[in-house]
Write a protein that holds these residues in place. Structure first.
Motif, PDB file in Angstrom:
ATOM      1  N   PHE A  65       0.841  -1.205   0.000  1.00 20.74           N
ATOM      2  CA  PHE A  65       0.000   0.000   0.000  1.00 20.74           C
ATOM      3  C   PHE A  65       0.879   1.261   0.000  1.00 20.74           C
ATOM      4  N   LEU A  66       1.925   1.261   0.832  1.00 23.35           N
ATOM      5  CA  LEU A  66       2.822   2.427   0.884  1.00 23.35           C
ATOM      6  C   LEU A  66       3.489   2.656  -0.471  1.00 23.35           C
ATOM      7  N   SER A  67       3.872   1.580  -1.109  1.00 24.03           N
ATOM      8  CA  SER A  67       4.593   1.734  -2.386  1.00 24.03           C
ATOM      9  C   SER A  67       3.698   2.357  -3.460  1.00 24.03           C
ATOM     10  N   LYS A  68       2.382   2.317  -3.242  1.00 22.14           N
ATOM     11  CA  LYS A  68       1.466   2.886  -4.249  1.00 22.14           C
ATOM     12  C   LYS A  68       0.999   4.290  -3.882  1.00 22.14           C
ATOM     13  N   ASN A  69       1.444   4.805  -2.751  1.00 17.75           N
ATOM     14  CA  ASN A  69       0.991   6.125  -2.304  1.00 17.75           C
ATOM     15  C   ASN A  69       2.167   7.018  -1.966  1.00 17.75           C
ATOM     16  N   HIS A  70       1.892   8.296  -1.814  1.00 13.48           N
ATOM     17  CA  HIS A  70       2.974   9.192  -1.413  1.00 13.48           C
ATOM     18  C   HIS A  70       2.398  10.423  -0.701  1.00 13.48           C
ATOM     19  N   PHE A  71       3.254  11.065   0.071  1.00 13.01           N
ATOM     20  CA  PHE A  71       2.890  12.341   0.693  1.00 13.01           C
ATOM     21  C   PHE A  71       3.112  13.455  -0.316  1.00 13.01           C
ATOM     22  N   TYR A  72       2.331  14.503  -0.217  1.00 16.15           N
ATOM     23  CA  TYR A  72       2.514  15.652  -1.117  1.00 16.15           C
ATOM     24  C   TYR A  72       2.074  16.908  -0.371  1.00 16.15           C
ATOM     25  N   TRP A  73       2.541  18.042  -0.850  1.00 17.15           N
ATOM     26  CA  TRP A  73       2.104  19.314  -0.267  1.00 17.15           C
ATOM     27  C   TRP A  73       0.749  19.679  -0.853  1.00 17.15           C
ATOM     28  N   GLU A  74      -0.206  19.911   0.029  1.00 13.94           N
ATOM     29  CA  GLU A  74      -1.523  20.402  -0.379  1.00 13.94           C
ATOM     30  C   GLU A  74      -1.552  21.826   0.186  1.00 13.94           C
ATOM     31  N   GLY A  75      -1.092  22.790  -0.618  1.00 14.85           N
ATOM     32  CA  GLY A  75      -0.829  24.115  -0.057  1.00 14.85           C
ATOM     33  C   GLY A  75       0.341  23.957   0.894  1.00 14.85           C
ATOM     34  N   SER A  76       0.169  24.427   2.127  1.00 17.31           N
ATOM     35  CA  SER A  76       1.273  24.280   3.080  1.00 17.31           C
ATOM     36  C   SER A  76       1.020  23.122   4.048  1.00 17.31           C
ATOM     37  N   THR A  77       0.019  22.281   3.744  1.00 13.65           N
ATOM     38  CA  THR A  77      -0.305  21.129   4.600  1.00 13.65           C
ATOM     39  C   THR A  77       0.060  19.843   3.854  1.00 13.65           C
ATOM     40  N   LEU A  78       0.311  18.785   4.613  1.00 12.73           N
ATOM     41  CA  LEU A  78       0.636  17.525   3.952  1.00 12.73           C
ATOM     42  C   LEU A  78      -0.613  16.721   3.635  1.00 12.73           C
ATOM     43  N   GLY A  79      -0.629  16.134   2.465  1.00 14.00           N
ATOM     44  CA  GLY A  79      -1.712  15.231   2.088  1.00 14.00           C
ATOM     45  C   GLY A  79      -1.137  13.850   1.853  1.00 14.00           C
ATOM     46  N   PHE A  80      -1.990  12.846   1.939  1.00 14.40           N
ATOM     47  CA  PHE A  80      -1.587  11.467   1.684  1.00 14.40           C
ATOM     48  C   PHE A  80      -2.811  10.693   1.226  1.00 14.40           C
ATOM     49  N   ASN A  81      -2.666   9.915   0.158  1.00 12.92           N
ATOM     50  CA  ASN A  81      -3.771   9.083  -0.323  1.00 12.92           C
ATOM     51  C   ASN A  81      -5.053   9.895  -0.530  1.00 12.92           C
ATOM     52  N   GLN A  82      -4.906  11.018  -1.205  1.00  9.39           N
ATOM     53  CA  GLN A  82      -6.039  11.907  -1.571  1.00  9.39           C
ATOM     54  C   GLN A  82      -6.740  12.537  -0.370  1.00  9.39           C
ATOM     55  N   GLN A  83      -6.105  12.546   0.780  1.00 12.55           N
ATOM     56  CA  GLN A  83      -6.782  13.111   1.945  1.00 12.55           C
ATOM     57  C   GLN A  83      -5.863  14.019   2.740  1.00 12.55           C
ATOM     58  N   VAL A  84      -6.409  15.133   3.208  1.00 14.35           N
ATOM     59  CA  VAL A  84      -5.694  15.942   4.181  1.00 14.35           C
ATOM     60  C   VAL A  84      -6.366  15.634   5.513  1.00 14.35           C
ATOM     61  N   LEU A  85      -5.619  14.995   6.394  1.00 10.51           N
ATOM     62  CA  LEU A  85      -6.222  14.542   7.646  1.00 10.51           C
ATOM     63  C   LEU A  85      -5.919  15.522   8.767  1.00 10.51           C
ATOM     64  N   ARG A  86      -6.876  15.739   9.596  1.00  7.45           N
ATOM     65  CA  ARG A  86      -6.626  16.666  10.702  1.00  7.45           C
ATOM     66  C   ARG A  86      -6.860  15.983  12.042  1.00  7.45           C
ATOM     67  N   ASN A  87      -8.031  16.221  12.665  1.00  8.58           N
ATOM     68  CA  ASN A  87      -8.217  15.710  14.023  1.00  8.58           C
ATOM     69  C   ASN A  87      -8.244  14.190  14.155  1.00  8.58           C
ATOM     70  N   GLU A  88      -8.632  13.510  13.058  1.00  8.99           N
ATOM     71  CA  GLU A  88      -8.740  12.048  13.184  1.00  8.99           C
ATOM     72  C   GLU A  88      -7.397  11.386  13.517  1.00  8.99           C
ATOM     73  N   ILE A  89      -6.286  12.046  13.239  1.00 12.78           N
ATOM     74  CA  ILE A  89      -4.987  11.412  13.507  1.00 12.78           C
ATOM     75  C   ILE A  89      -4.476  11.715  14.917  1.00 12.78           C
ATOM     76  N   ARG A  90      -5.222  12.523  15.664  1.00 13.74           N
ATOM     77  CA  ARG A  90      -4.762  12.925  17.014  1.00 13.74           C
ATOM     78  C   ARG A  90      -5.485  12.151  18.116  1.00 13.74           C
ATOM     79  N   THR A  91      -6.246  11.124  17.757  1.00 16.14           N
ATOM     80  CA  THR A  91      -7.024  10.413  18.772  1.00 16.14           C
ATOM     81  C   THR A  91      -6.116   9.551  19.656  1.00 16.14           C
ATOM     82  N   TYR A  92      -6.670   9.149  20.794  1.00 13.03           N
ATOM     83  CA  TYR A  92      -5.947   8.284  21.722  1.00 13.03           C
ATOM     84  C   TYR A  92      -5.620   6.945  21.042  1.00 13.03           C
TER      85      TYR A  92
END
Ligand code: DC
Length: 219
Positions: A65-92
């Motif tokens: 899965f990683l080999s088929k995806n990459h990080f990119y700049w979406e403006g000044s934020t990072l995107g990955f796999n067509q998504q800019v993730l925010r609060n969902e990645i900060r959960t416990y």
């Protein structure tokens, strides 16, 4: 790294690295790269796309899965796999899984290449665990932040309360201690202060005080 100017802010979990790195980037008009968020995004993807189930990670499928995806700049934020993730990645839940995923050799290799590529052509403030030691050991400025686990847990708990979380202070303290241990004991790119990084203990300083200390070291 001739066309990259890096300020590295490494250190333990919940020491204020992200807040300070963001503030510094805005002050200097540099770009900001939150490398912890990259490991969180990968962890979130592993959890939500079914690669991580009942504490078992399907390494073959996740690596593919990683080999088929990459990080990119979406403006000044990072995107990955067509998504800019925010609060969902900060959960416990993400926080309890992230250190194990971040210790895997193929994940570290993927992140290292992404971080170096994304920094190309920028003046950048990067926060993480191994920026000054591994990602950009030649960074011009390096800071290493620490604070007692109790102070860090209290700060993180207050932050999460404000976002409506009901996780207890004890659970957060336990997670912070576990991550400190896993992050500093892993075989590849463990959390440690670079010899030439400036150590700052933020236990008794607020963000503004630490920020002034950082600024005072930049020439
Ligand atoms: O900074 P943070 O708490 O969002 O980072 C989440 C996890 O990601 C952290 O526990 C370890 C890992 N990490 C890493 O291994 N290397 C980095 N440069 C940044 C984070």
């Amino acid at each position: 790294m001739s066309n990259i100017r890096v300020i590295a802010i490494d250190g333990y979990a919940a020491t204020g690295k992200s807040t300070l790195a963001k503030k510094l980037a805005s002050e200097l008009n540099y770009r900001y790269m939150d490398t912890g968020s990259m490991f969180r995004v990968l962890t979130y993807q592993a959890m939500t796309q079914g690669f991580l189930k009942d504490d078992r990670l399907d390494n073959t499928a996740f690596e593919a899965f990683l080999s088929k995806n990459h990080f990119y700049w979406e403006g000044s934020t990072l995107g990955f796999n067509q998504q800019v993730l925010r609060n969902e990645i900060r959960t416990y839940e993400v926080s309890t899984n992230v250190s194990k995923i971040a210790a895997l050799p193929y994940v570290r290799k993927f992140a290292l290449k992404s971080q170096r590529d994304l920094a190309q052509g920028h003046s950048i403030v990067m926060d993480g665990r191994d920026i000054g030691t591994v990602v950009f050991p030649e960074a011009k400025y390096k800071f290493f932040l620490d604070a007692s686990p109790e102070v860090r847990a209290q700060r993180r708990w207050e932050e999460m309360q404000q976002q409506g979380s009901t996780v207890s202070l004890e659970a957060i303290l336990e997670n912070i201690r576990a991550r400190d241990k896993e992050d500093s004991e892993r075989a590849i790119a463990p959390l440690r202060k670079a010899d030439d990084a400036l150590l700052i203990d933020t236990s008794n300083q607020n963000i503004e005080e630490v920020f002034q200390t950082l600024l005072s070291h930049l020439v």
